[in-house]
Design a protein around this motif. Structure first.
Motif, PDB file in Angstrom:
ATOM      1  N   LYS A  89       0.814  -1.216   0.000  1.00  0.00           N
ATOM      2  CA  LYS A  89       0.000   0.000   0.000  1.00  0.00           C
ATOM      3  C   LYS A  89       0.852   1.272   0.000  1.00  0.00           C
ATOM      4  O   LYS A  89       0.444   2.307   0.507  1.00  0.00           O
ATOM      5  N   LEU A  90       2.053   1.169  -0.546  1.00  0.00           N
ATOM      6  CA  LEU A  90       2.909   2.347  -0.607  1.00  0.00           C
ATOM      7  C   LEU A  90       2.777   3.030  -1.959  1.00  0.00           C
ATOM      8  O   LEU A  90       3.146   4.186  -2.128  1.00  0.00           O
ATOM      9  N   VAL A  91       2.235   2.294  -2.920  1.00  0.00           N
ATOM     10  CA  VAL A  91       2.177   2.762  -4.298  1.00  0.00           C
ATOM     11  C   VAL A  91       0.838   2.364  -4.909  1.00  0.00           C
ATOM     12  O   VAL A  91       0.261   1.354  -4.553  1.00  0.00           O
ATOM     13  N   LYS A  92       0.330   3.197  -5.803  1.00  0.00           N
ATOM     14  CA  LYS A  92      -0.890   2.845  -6.527  1.00  0.00           C
ATOM     15  C   LYS A  92      -0.635   3.032  -8.018  1.00  0.00           C
ATOM     16  O   LYS A  92       0.355   3.673  -8.404  1.00  0.00           O
ATOM     17  N   ASN A  93      -1.507   2.486  -8.863  1.00  0.00           N
ATOM     18  CA  ASN A  93      -1.290   2.644 -10.301  1.00  0.00           C
ATOM     19  C   ASN A  93      -2.600   2.902 -11.042  1.00  0.00           C
ATOM     20  O   ASN A  93      -3.687   2.649 -10.532  1.00  0.00           O
ATOM     21  N   ARG A  94      -2.459   3.435 -12.246  1.00  0.00           N
ATOM     22  CA  ARG A  94      -3.607   3.641 -13.121  1.00  0.00           C
ATOM     23  C   ARG A  94      -3.169   3.282 -14.535  1.00  0.00           C
ATOM     24  O   ARG A  94      -1.996   3.408 -14.890  1.00  0.00           O
ATOM     25  N   ARG A  95      -4.129   2.792 -15.318  1.00  0.00           N
ATOM     26  CA  ARG A  95      -3.786   2.365 -16.672  1.00  0.00           C
ATOM     27  C   ARG A  95      -4.295   3.398 -17.683  1.00  0.00           C
ATOM     28  O   ARG A  95      -5.407   3.900 -17.577  1.00  0.00           O
ATOM     29  N   ASP A  96      -3.467   3.706 -18.686  1.00  0.00           N
ATOM     30  CA  ASP A  96      -3.878   4.598 -19.772  1.00  0.00           C
ATOM     31  C   ASP A  96      -3.416   3.948 -21.074  1.00  0.00           C
ATOM     32  O   ASP A  96      -2.273   4.134 -21.491  1.00  0.00           O
ATOM     33  N   GLY A  97      -4.297   3.197 -21.692  1.00  0.00           N
ATOM     34  CA  GLY A  97      -3.923   2.474 -22.900  1.00  0.00           C
ATOM     35  C   GLY A  97      -2.990   1.338 -22.553  1.00  0.00           C
ATOM     36  O   GLY A  97      -3.312   0.515 -21.698  1.00  0.00           O
ATOM     37  N   LYS A  98      -1.831   1.323 -23.173  1.00  0.00           N
ATOM     38  CA  LYS A  98      -0.867   0.267 -22.880  1.00  0.00           C
ATOM     39  C   LYS A  98       0.009   0.618 -21.691  1.00  0.00           C
ATOM     40  O   LYS A  98       0.697  -0.239 -21.136  1.00  0.00           O
ATOM     41  N   VAL A  99      -0.009   1.874 -21.302  1.00  0.00           N
ATOM     42  CA  VAL A  99       0.925   2.352 -20.285  1.00  0.00           C
ATOM     43  C   VAL A  99       0.308   2.325 -18.888  1.00  0.00           C
ATOM     44  O   VAL A  99      -0.835   2.757 -18.705  1.00  0.00           O
ATOM     45  N   VAL A 100       1.058   1.831 -17.913  1.00  0.00           N
ATOM     46  CA  VAL A 100       0.624   1.816 -16.521  1.00  0.00           C
ATOM     47  C   VAL A 100       1.447   2.819 -15.732  1.00  0.00           C
ATOM     48  O   VAL A 100       2.676   2.725 -15.696  1.00  0.00           O
ATOM     49  N   TYR A 101       0.763   3.770 -15.127  1.00  0.00           N
ATOM     50  CA  TYR A 101       1.454   4.814 -14.366  1.00  0.00           C
ATOM     51  C   TYR A 101       1.391   4.497 -12.873  1.00  0.00           C
ATOM     52  O   TYR A 101       0.341   4.162 -12.330  1.00  0.00           O
ATOM     53  N   TYR A 102       2.535   4.630 -12.213  1.00  0.00           N
ATOM     54  CA  TYR A 102       2.618   4.388 -10.776  1.00  0.00           C
ATOM     55  C   TYR A 102       2.866   5.704 -10.039  1.00  0.00           C
ATOM     56  O   TYR A 102       3.564   6.589 -10.535  1.00  0.00           O
ATOM     57  N   SER A 103       2.287   5.792  -8.838  1.00  0.00           N
ATOM     58  CA  SER A 103       2.519   6.971  -8.001  1.00  0.00           C
ATOM     59  C   SER A 103       2.443   6.571  -6.530  1.00  0.00           C
ATOM     60  O   SER A 103       1.934   5.495  -6.197  1.00  0.00           O
ATOM     61  N   LEU A 104       2.942   7.431  -5.659  1.00  0.00           N
ATOM     62  CA  LEU A 104       2.960   7.130  -4.228  1.00  0.00           C
ATOM     63  C   LEU A 104       1.542   7.142  -3.657  1.00  0.00           C
ATOM     64  O   LEU A 104       0.673   7.858  -4.145  1.00  0.00           O
ATOM     65  N   ASP A 105       1.322   6.357  -2.614  1.00  0.00           N
ATOM     66  CA  ASP A 105      -0.018   6.232  -2.044  1.00  0.00           C
ATOM     67  C   ASP A 105       0.025   6.208  -0.523  1.00  0.00           C
ATOM     68  O   ASP A 105      -0.723   5.483   0.114  1.00  0.00           O
ATOM     69  N   ASP A 106       0.927   6.991   0.056  1.00  0.00           N
ATOM     70  CA  ASP A 106       1.037   6.986   1.522  1.00  0.00           C
ATOM     71  C   ASP A 106       1.689   8.281   1.972  1.00  0.00           C
ATOM     72  O   ASP A 106       2.692   8.724   1.405  1.00  0.00           O
ATOM     73  N   GLU A 107       1.118   8.875   2.993  1.00  0.00           N
ATOM     74  CA  GLU A 107       1.626  10.182   3.425  1.00  0.00           C
ATOM     75  C   GLU A 107       2.758  10.068   4.445  1.00  0.00           C
ATOM     76  O   GLU A 107       3.402  11.052   4.787  1.00  0.00           O
ATOM     77  N   HIS A 108       3.026   8.836   4.944  1.00  0.00           N
ATOM     78  CA  HIS A 108       4.100   8.684   5.920  1.00  0.00           C
ATOM     79  C   HIS A 108       5.461   8.517   5.249  1.00  0.00           C
ATOM     80  O   HIS A 108       6.500   8.718   5.886  1.00  0.00           O
ATOM     81  N   ILE A 109       5.445   8.138   3.982  1.00  0.00           N
ATOM     82  CA  ILE A 109       6.692   7.806   3.301  1.00  0.00           C
ATOM     83  C   ILE A 109       7.711   8.936   3.366  1.00  0.00           C
ATOM     84  O   ILE A 109       8.868   8.725   3.729  1.00  0.00           O
ATOM     85  N   ALA A 110       7.268  10.144   3.047  1.00  0.00           N
ATOM     86  CA  ALA A 110       8.197  11.275   3.015  1.00  0.00           C
ATOM     87  C   ALA A 110       8.897  11.448   4.358  1.00  0.00           C
ATOM     88  O   ALA A 110      10.114  11.625   4.417  1.00  0.00           O
ATOM     89  N   LYS A 111       8.119  11.374   5.441  1.00  0.00           N
ATOM     90  CA  LYS A 111       8.701  11.579   6.767  1.00  0.00           C
ATOM     91  C   LYS A 111       9.703  10.485   7.105  1.00  0.00           C
ATOM     92  O   LYS A 111      10.758  10.747   7.693  1.00  0.00           O
ATOM     93  N   ILE A 112       9.362   9.252   6.746  1.00  0.00           N
ATOM     94  CA  ILE A 112      10.261   8.139   7.044  1.00  0.00           C
ATOM     95  C   ILE A 112      11.569   8.271   6.274  1.00  0.00           C
ATOM     96  O   ILE A 112      12.659   8.132   6.832  1.00  0.00           O
ATOM     97  N   ILE A 113      11.450   8.551   4.974  1.00  0.00           N
ATOM     98  CA  ILE A 113      12.652   8.725   4.150  1.00  0.00           C
ATOM     99  C   ILE A 113      13.508   9.869   4.686  1.00  0.00           C
ATOM    100  O   ILE A 113      14.737   9.753   4.802  1.00  0.00           O
TER     101      ILE A 113
END
Lengths: 122, 122
Positions: A89-113
């Motif tokens: 549950k750190l990342v989510k994705n969406r599909r647009d045609g053949k391409v799958v885009y990934y993005s972050l999905d958690d607000e704690h990640i930045a603080k931890i990093i």
DNA sequence: CTCTCAGTTGAATAACCGTTCAACTGTATT
DNA sequence: AATACAGTTGAACGGTTATTCAACTGAGAG
């Protein structure tokens, strides 16, 4: 008086020196299951490929090909790691045609990093 | 015009789809060495034994025997993990006679653990 | 000095894990 | 319908790593 091994914990090979400390600390310890899950969570960040993916997505949504090119790795390797990140549950994705885009999905990640960087950069 | 593979990164098996994104993200990425060290740092927290030791020391300074009894493990196993924690500058120790006491030696640990807990507890 | 006990250490074993490889799915293009 | 390409998936390989075991160090007690 059948109290053998009174001072010992099952798989432990020694006697307790400070019984009071062990008792008090034991009371305030989180459940083993919580500790296990916590370690599993940090394990995600314990791989440089995954950390680099996270850092990349920190700037922008990205597709698998672009991440692979950015990190100089194969699509397969990246896809495997993205699956792990998504299951956590750190990342989510969406599909647009053949391409799958990934993005972050958690607000704690930045603080931890950031805390991690603060440590290694002294 | 000898520009073959212009759009590809060495070990990558695909062409770049969004060249501008890859270029911009690439500029703002930390050095690979920093990413590697960051992953190495988080790897420390990626083991339940080490996390439990850290949580225990969070409450009180403790000797090896007490930690072993608390976690139900052998002194040897605990000692091995304490060595790793000490090498990572997360833990320090002092000797008093035969007993060696360990305690935390980093102010970032609490924040990192708390962020981790915040994630797994939803 | 000798014994006991806290703790350390190195080698060995077993489990885990990341990457590779090859085959596959699904979508768009012609 | 056929091709091309983005992405996924499972098995296999190789490297990493946590625990165990046995031997060891070092400090205090008798």
């Amino acid at each position: 008086m059948e109290k053998i091994n009174d001072n010992l914990t099952p798989a432990c090979d020694c006697s307790v020196i400070h019984e009071d400390v062990v008792r008090e600390v034991g009371k305030s310890m989180p459940d083993d299951e919580v500790m296990f899950n916590l370690a599993e969570f940090f394990k995600i960040f314990g791989d440089s490929t995954r950390v680099r993916i996270i850092c990349a997505l920190f700037r922008s949504e990205m597709c698998v090909c672009d991440i692979a090119a950015l990190l100089g790795m194969t699509k397969s390797a990246i896809s495997h790691q993205l699956r792990i990140l998504k299951q956590s549950k750190l990342v989510k994705n969406r599909r647009d045609g053949k391409v799958v885009y990934y993005s972050l999905d958690d607000e704690h990640i930045a603080k931890i990093i950031d805390q991690g960087l603060a440590h290694i950069l002294e």
